[in-house]
Scaffold this motif. Structure first.
Motif, PDB file in Angstrom:
ATOM      1  N   VAL A  96       3.655  -4.995  -4.163  1.00  0.00           N
ATOM      2  CA  VAL A  96       3.132  -4.682  -5.565  1.00  0.00           C
ATOM      3  C   VAL A  96       3.376  -3.321  -6.164  1.00  0.00           C
ATOM      4  O   VAL A  96       3.500  -3.204  -7.371  1.00  0.00           O
ATOM      5  N   SER A  97       3.960  -2.432  -5.334  1.00  0.00           N
ATOM      6  CA  SER A  97       4.294  -1.086  -5.775  1.00  0.00           C
ATOM      7  C   SER A  97       5.373  -0.745  -4.658  1.00  0.00           C
ATOM      8  O   SER A  97       5.111  -0.851  -3.648  1.00  0.00           O
ATOM      9  N   ILE A 155       0.876  -3.104  -0.977  1.00  0.00           N
ATOM     10  CA  ILE A 155       0.993  -4.636  -0.681  1.00  0.00           C
ATOM     11  C   ILE A 155      -0.224  -5.327  -1.246  1.00  0.00           C
ATOM     12  O   ILE A 155      -1.048  -4.933  -0.930  1.00  0.00           O
ATOM     13  N   ASN A 156       0.203  -6.656  -1.549  1.00  0.00           N
ATOM     14  CA  ASN A 156      -0.807  -7.777  -1.768  1.00  0.00           C
ATOM     15  C   ASN A 156      -1.656  -7.314  -3.054  1.00  0.00           C
ATOM     16  O   ASN A 156      -1.803  -8.148  -3.969  1.00  0.00           O
ATOM     17  N   SER A 157      -2.550  -6.218  -2.997  1.00  0.00           N
ATOM     18  CA  SER A 157      -3.601  -6.104  -3.591  1.00  0.00           C
ATOM     19  C   SER A 157      -4.075  -4.818  -3.939  1.00  0.00           C
ATOM     20  O   SER A 157      -3.922  -3.887  -2.758  1.00  0.00           O
ATOM     21  N   GLY A 169      -7.003 -10.947   2.326  1.00  0.00           N
ATOM     22  CA  GLY A 169      -6.129 -10.224   3.318  1.00  0.00           C
ATOM     23  C   GLY A 169      -6.894  -9.589   4.656  1.00  0.00           C
ATOM     24  O   GLY A 169      -6.075  -8.689   4.919  1.00  0.00           O
ATOM     25  N   GLU A 170      -8.139 -10.188   5.012  1.00  0.00           N
ATOM     26  CA  GLU A 170      -8.526  -9.426   6.285  1.00  0.00           C
ATOM     27  C   GLU A 170      -7.837  -9.625   7.370  1.00  0.00           C
ATOM     28  O   GLU A 170      -7.551  -8.887   8.057  1.00  0.00           O
ATOM     29  N   TYR A 200      -7.198  11.785  -1.257  1.00  0.00           N
ATOM     30  CA  TYR A 200      -7.496  10.414  -2.006  1.00  0.00           C
ATOM     31  C   TYR A 200      -8.700   9.546  -1.161  1.00  0.00           C
ATOM     32  O   TYR A 200      -8.785   9.870  -0.064  1.00  0.00           O
ATOM     33  N   ASP A 201      -9.324   8.684  -1.901  1.00  0.00           N
ATOM     34  CA  ASP A 201     -10.078   7.765  -1.090  1.00  0.00           C
ATOM     35  C   ASP A 201      -9.187   6.886  -0.319  1.00  0.00           C
ATOM     36  O   ASP A 201      -7.901   6.791  -0.654  1.00  0.00           O
ATOM     37  N   GLU A 202      -9.866   6.045   0.418  1.00  0.00           N
ATOM     38  CA  GLU A 202      -9.175   5.001   1.271  1.00  0.00           C
ATOM     39  C   GLU A 202      -8.657   3.985   0.398  1.00  0.00           C
ATOM     40  O   GLU A 202      -8.926   3.430  -0.517  1.00  0.00           O
ATOM     41  N   GLU A 203      -7.147   3.989   0.981  1.00  0.00           N
ATOM     42  CA  GLU A 203      -6.173   2.892   0.238  1.00  0.00           C
ATOM     43  C   GLU A 203      -5.978   1.893   1.382  1.00  0.00           C
ATOM     44  O   GLU A 203      -4.803   2.362   1.942  1.00  0.00           O
TER      45      GLU A 203
END
Length: 263
Positions: A96-97, A155-157, A169-170, A200-203
């Motif tokens: 997605v990026s 990825i994905n979301s 996506g779990e 940063y916060d968790e990604e």
């Protein structure tokens, strides 16, 4: 600067009447990490991706993503491994990026800084530092993003809930946590508690090809400390950043550092 694979250029430096040979900080071969682009420009994302990155489209998707060839090759191998382990699964990894330039990041940053782009809270009544801290929950300042290097992918979301219990996506996330390192990837922004409550916060969506990114991070930190990566005056709020760039670039999941690099 390009350096032939069998030779090194040395700079002759006189120090206290003693002649020393000093290897350039960014010496590289024709296939080296910067591929003829100024290392400082590369680290800041101030270059056209067509010069050194490769283009990729997700199957059935018209969008073009740019990333390093090494990153793409490792990503595609990882996708195939996931499909082999979960042939019944429809939620396979997709981009997605990927690469974002300095100007791309500047657009995101300034849209948030001026309130044009929605964040967890509005900016009304906040001073510049408060706005910056709000932006830095999930967005990098221009010139400090790992996405500048062609090594990092989303990825994905862009929602953590997608990868959490009950999310679509779990299963993918659990597989990545157990297997991504085999392909050179890590989740750089793991829970903040694992990173000294800094950065940063968790990604859960952000994965880094650490075999290259670790070296770029080291180079970025070195050049920033030397004052060679100047951000002040280049985007809104830059004068207020202080030493936050060093903190946020350096606050990475310790597991990433355990993945061996190219040097």
């Amino acid at each position: 600067m390009r350096v032939p694979s069998l030779f090194r250029f040395f700079i002759l430096l006189s120090v206290s009447s003693t002649w020393l040979f000093v290897q350039p900080a960014f010496a590289e071969s024709d296939s080296g990490p910067y591929s003829g682009i100024s290392p400082l420009s590369y680290l800041l994302g101030a270059y056209s991706p067509e010069k050194t990155l490769v283009a990729y489209k997700n199957p059935g998707d018209s969008r073009i993503f740019y990333l390093r060839q090494e990153t793409l090759s490792a990503f595609l191998k990882m996708v195939e491994a996931y499909k082999k382990d979960h042939p019944e699964e429809r939620q396979i990894p997709f981009l997605v990026s990927a690469f974002r330039s300095f100007n791309d990041q500047k657009g995101i940053w300034e849209d948030k800084f001026t309130g044009k782009r929605k964040m967890r809270e509005g900016i009304q009544g906040k001073n510049p530092l408060q706005i910056i801290n709000l932006i830095l929950e999930y967005s990098s300042a221009p010139g400090t993003s790992r996405h500048h290097w062609g090594t990092d992918i989303d990825i994905n979301s862009l929602e953590n809930s997608y990868f959490e219990k009950g999310g679509r996506g779990e299963k993918l996330y659990q597989w990545l946590r157990q297997n991504a390192f085999k392909y050179g990837f890590c989740q750089p922004y793991s829970p903040r508690s694992e990173r000294g409550n800094k950065g940063y916060d968790e990604e859960k969506w952000h994965w880094s090809y650490a075999r290259l990114a670790n070296d770029f991070q080291k180079d970025w930190e070195k050049e920033y400390k030397k004052g060679n990566l100047t951000l002040t005056g280049k985007f809104l709020g830059s004068e207020t950043l202080g030493e936050l760039p060093m903190e946020y670039v350096g606050s990475v999941n310790p597991e990433c550092k355990s993945i061996s690099g190219r040097r």
